[in-house]
Design a protein around this motif. Sequence first.
Motif, PDB file in Angstrom:
ATOM      1  N   TYR A  16      -6.050 -22.038 -13.951  1.00 21.79           N
ATOM      2  CA  TYR A  16      -7.397 -20.949 -14.248  1.00 21.79           C
ATOM      3  C   TYR A  16      -7.330 -20.117 -12.757  1.00 21.79           C
ATOM      4  O   TYR A  16      -7.907 -20.932 -11.789  1.00 21.79           O
ATOM      5  N   ASN A  17      -7.202 -19.092 -12.831  1.00 18.39           N
ATOM      6  CA  ASN A  17      -6.855 -18.039 -11.927  1.00 18.39           C
ATOM      7  C   ASN A  17      -7.699 -17.037 -11.756  1.00 18.39           C
ATOM      8  O   ASN A  17      -7.296 -15.629 -11.376  1.00 18.39           O
ATOM      9  N   LEU A  18      -8.823 -17.146 -12.005  1.00 19.03           N
ATOM     10  CA  LEU A  18      -9.925 -15.955 -11.849  1.00 19.03           C
ATOM     11  C   LEU A  18     -10.773 -15.832 -10.560  1.00 19.03           C
ATOM     12  O   LEU A  18     -11.032 -17.006 -10.188  1.00 19.03           O
ATOM     13  N   LYS A  19     -10.779 -14.849 -10.257  1.00 22.75           N
ATOM     14  CA  LYS A  19     -11.552 -14.918  -8.715  1.00 22.75           C
ATOM     15  C   LYS A  19     -13.194 -15.448  -9.031  1.00 22.75           C
ATOM     16  O   LYS A  19     -13.512 -15.063  -9.787  1.00 22.75           O
ATOM     17  N   GLY A  20     -13.318 -15.925  -7.945  1.00 20.59           N
ATOM     18  CA  GLY A  20     -14.794 -16.565  -8.168  1.00 20.59           C
ATOM     19  C   GLY A  20     -14.551 -18.248  -8.268  1.00 20.59           C
ATOM     20  O   GLY A  20     -15.661 -18.965  -8.013  1.00 20.59           O
ATOM     21  N   ASN A  21     -13.469 -18.692  -8.615  1.00 20.59           N
ATOM     22  CA  ASN A  21     -13.413 -20.184  -8.957  1.00 20.59           C
ATOM     23  C   ASN A  21     -13.322 -20.616  -7.559  1.00 20.59           C
ATOM     24  O   ASN A  21     -12.666 -20.071  -6.596  1.00 20.59           O
ATOM     25  N   SER A  22     -13.843 -21.944  -7.727  1.00 19.84           N
ATOM     26  CA  SER A  22     -13.766 -22.870  -6.426  1.00 19.84           C
ATOM     27  C   SER A  22     -12.428 -23.195  -5.951  1.00 19.84           C
ATOM     28  O   SER A  22     -11.701 -23.424  -6.783  1.00 19.84           O
ATOM     29  N   HIS A  23     -12.083 -23.247  -4.487  1.00 18.05           N
ATOM     30  CA  HIS A  23     -11.012 -23.512  -4.148  1.00 18.05           C
ATOM     31  C   HIS A  23     -11.079 -24.914  -3.416  1.00 18.05           C
ATOM     32  O   HIS A  23     -11.975 -25.374  -2.770  1.00 18.05           O
ATOM     33  N   ASN A  24      -9.995 -26.062  -3.835  1.00 17.49           N
ATOM     34  CA  ASN A  24     -10.112 -27.082  -3.330  1.00 17.49           C
ATOM     35  C   ASN A  24      -9.179 -27.421  -1.911  1.00 17.49           C
ATOM     36  O   ASN A  24      -7.930 -27.370  -2.111  1.00 17.49           O
ATOM     37  N   TYR A  25      -9.835 -27.488  -0.817  1.00 20.52           N
ATOM     38  CA  TYR A  25      -9.055 -27.430   0.305  1.00 20.52           C
ATOM     39  C   TYR A  25      -8.409 -28.723   0.588  1.00 20.52           C
ATOM     40  O   TYR A  25      -7.657 -28.878   1.469  1.00 20.52           O
ATOM     41  N   LEU A  26      -8.721 -29.793  -0.195  1.00 26.29           N
ATOM     42  CA  LEU A  26      -7.999 -31.122  -0.124  1.00 26.29           C
ATOM     43  C   LEU A  26      -6.518 -30.993  -0.894  1.00 26.29           C
ATOM     44  O   LEU A  26      -5.727 -32.076  -0.692  1.00 26.29           O
ATOM     45  N   LEU A  27      -6.329 -29.867  -1.566  1.00 24.87           N
ATOM     46  CA  LEU A  27      -5.037 -29.865  -2.375  1.00 24.87           C
ATOM     47  C   LEU A  27      -4.173 -28.562  -1.629  1.00 24.87           C
ATOM     48  O   LEU A  27      -4.675 -27.475  -1.350  1.00 24.87           O
ATOM     49  N   ASP A  28      -2.791 -28.592  -1.833  1.00 27.03           N
ATOM     50  CA  ASP A  28      -1.871 -27.688  -1.404  1.00 27.03           C
ATOM     51  C   ASP A  28      -1.511 -26.627  -2.233  1.00 27.03           C
ATOM     52  O   ASP A  28      -0.569 -27.100  -3.281  1.00 27.03           O
ATOM     53  N   TYR A  29      -2.324 -25.749  -2.790  1.00 25.09           N
ATOM     54  CA  TYR A  29      -1.626 -24.592  -3.416  1.00 25.09           C
ATOM     55  C   TYR A  29      -2.327 -23.238  -3.168  1.00 25.09           C
ATOM     56  O   TYR A  29      -3.253 -23.100  -2.432  1.00 25.09           O
ATOM     57  N   ASP A  30      -1.799 -22.391  -3.675  1.00 26.34           N
ATOM     58  CA  ASP A  30      -1.850 -20.879  -3.278  1.00 26.34           C
ATOM     59  C   ASP A  30      -1.810 -19.945  -4.507  1.00 26.34           C
ATOM     60  O   ASP A  30      -0.400 -19.391  -4.831  1.00 26.34           O
ATOM     61  N   TRP A  31      -2.654 -19.831  -5.339  1.00 23.13           N
ATOM     62  CA  TRP A  31      -2.618 -19.040  -6.443  1.00 23.13           C
ATOM     63  C   TRP A  31      -2.946 -17.508  -6.559  1.00 23.13           C
ATOM     64  O   TRP A  31      -3.942 -17.229  -5.463  1.00 23.13           O
ATOM     65  N   GLU A  32      -2.275 -16.672  -6.944  1.00 23.48           N
ATOM     66  CA  GLU A  32      -2.799 -15.095  -7.031  1.00 23.48           C
ATOM     67  C   GLU A  32      -4.083 -15.301  -8.001  1.00 23.48           C
ATOM     68  O   GLU A  32      -3.897 -15.740  -8.964  1.00 23.48           O
ATOM     69  N   MET A  33      -5.038 -14.665  -7.506  1.00 26.19           N
ATOM     70  CA  MET A  33      -6.571 -14.906  -8.627  1.00 26.19           C
ATOM     71  C   MET A  33      -6.730 -13.324  -8.977  1.00 26.19           C
ATOM     72  O   MET A  33      -6.693 -12.646  -8.287  1.00 26.19           O
ATOM     73  N   LYS A  34      -7.002 -13.508 -10.067  1.00 27.86           N
ATOM     74  CA  LYS A  34      -7.246 -12.036 -10.889  1.00 27.86           C
ATOM     75  C   LYS A  34      -8.713 -11.896 -11.122  1.00 27.86           C
ATOM     76  O   LYS A  34      -9.675 -12.801 -11.018  1.00 27.86           O
ATOM     77  N   GLU A  35      -9.001 -10.722 -11.137  1.00 29.69           N
ATOM     78  CA  GLU A  35     -10.068 -10.194 -11.596  1.00 29.69           C
ATOM     79  C   GLU A  35     -10.981 -10.913 -12.801  1.00 29.69           C
ATOM     80  O   GLU A  35     -10.431 -10.892 -13.869  1.00 29.69           O
ATOM     81  N   ARG A  36     -12.265 -11.316 -12.520  1.00 33.15           N
ATOM     82  CA  ARG A  36     -12.931 -11.943 -13.780  1.00 33.15           C
ATOM     83  C   ARG A  36     -13.645 -10.574 -14.388  1.00 33.15           C
ATOM     84  O   ARG A  36     -14.322  -9.833 -13.800  1.00 33.15           O
ATOM     85  N   ASP A  37     -13.683 -10.952 -15.883  1.00 30.71           N
ATOM     86  CA  ASP A  37     -14.244  -9.818 -16.773  1.00 30.71           C
ATOM     87  C   ASP A  37     -15.710 -10.029 -16.784  1.00 30.71           C
ATOM     88  O   ASP A  37     -16.227 -11.137 -16.436  1.00 30.71           O
ATOM     89  N   ALA A  38     -16.389  -8.952 -17.157  1.00 35.58           N
ATOM     90  CA  ALA A  38     -17.971  -9.160 -17.177  1.00 35.58           C
ATOM     91  C   ALA A  38     -18.345 -10.229 -18.355  1.00 35.58           C
ATOM     92  O   ALA A  38     -19.266 -10.886 -18.425  1.00 35.58           O
ATOM     93  N   HIS A  39     -17.585 -10.020 -19.464  1.00 37.72           N
ATOM     94  CA  HIS A  39     -17.775 -10.640 -20.536  1.00 37.72           C
ATOM     95  C   HIS A  39     -17.233 -12.138 -20.577  1.00 37.72           C
ATOM     96  O   HIS A  39     -16.237 -12.202 -19.750  1.00 37.72           O
ATOM     97  N   ARG A  40     -17.687 -13.053 -21.352  1.00 35.45           N
ATOM     98  CA  ARG A  40     -17.066 -14.261 -21.718  1.00 35.45           C
ATOM     99  C   ARG A  40     -15.656 -14.176 -22.023  1.00 35.45           C
ATOM    100  O   ARG A  40     -15.380 -13.467 -22.904  1.00 35.45           O
ATOM    101  N   ASN A  41     -14.650 -14.814 -21.445  1.00 38.42           N
ATOM    102  CA  ASN A  41     -13.427 -14.823 -21.786  1.00 38.42           C
ATOM    103  C   ASN A  41     -12.849 -16.034 -21.392  1.00 38.42           C
ATOM    104  O   ASN A  41     -13.152 -16.982 -20.592  1.00 38.42           O
ATOM    105  N   HIS A  42     -11.527 -16.152 -21.974  1.00 43.84           N
ATOM    106  CA  HIS A  42     -10.594 -17.487 -21.320  1.00 43.84           C
ATOM    107  C   HIS A  42     -10.264 -17.456 -20.096  1.00 43.84           C
ATOM    108  O   HIS A  42     -10.232 -16.292 -19.356  1.00 43.84           O
ATOM    109  N   PRO A  43     -10.359 -18.614 -19.225  1.00 48.34           N
ATOM    110  CA  PRO A  43     -10.226 -18.580 -17.792  1.00 48.34           C
ATOM    111  C   PRO A  43      -8.927 -18.286 -17.099  1.00 48.34           C
ATOM    112  O   PRO A  43      -8.609 -18.487 -15.978  1.00 48.34           O
TER     113      PRO A  43
END
Length: 211
Positions: free
Chosen positions: A182-209
Amino acid sequence: MKIYGSEPIEIASDVIVDNSEMYFYQYLPIHLKETVRFAVPERLNNLRSIINLCCYDFGKNIDANLNGYYIYLTAKCLYVPSGENLNRFGWHCDGFMTEDINYIWCDCIPTEYVTGEFELVQDHEESIDQMNRLFYHSEPLKCKPNSIYRLDEKVIHRCDYNRSRNAILRHFVKVSFSKEKYNLKGNSHNYLLDYDWEMKERDAHRNHPVK
């Protein structure tokens, strides 16, 4: 076209969770695919009972291999003004056009849903418009407060709104199982886990995450 209108499945009832602290977490990863570690921030330890019940049900009834999934936690404990809700209004399906499984729980202002056999076009935006036209005058069913429900993509539901004159403190939790990031900007980041994803722009309308 695919047939939609399944009923959400209640997996637990009378699940009481402390709501003495307000917070907002959106799709926080608590387990990464192909790993064994679960990492829940200490601030969210009060949700472990819900997480454990969801993981047990998923492993028993969906797939015993939890390590093959990302698991995300959404948790919102906030005041809801009169006539409003914590989430976006409108009929929708979580995980639309995917095999994702979502579990939801709330302590008040429960989720509404419709059942039957409905054909929905396989497009995120068009299907939203279609659902809102189909069910504009519907009399929906309601989930029960303090119960956990399992939803697949065929469950058509919406957020109810605060029907009282005063603001209400609402506690809402969702646990999502997916094989996708789930790679949309605005999602919470868990600093207890080691990961670095490219985050994509979130659309204004409801959509798949996922983008």
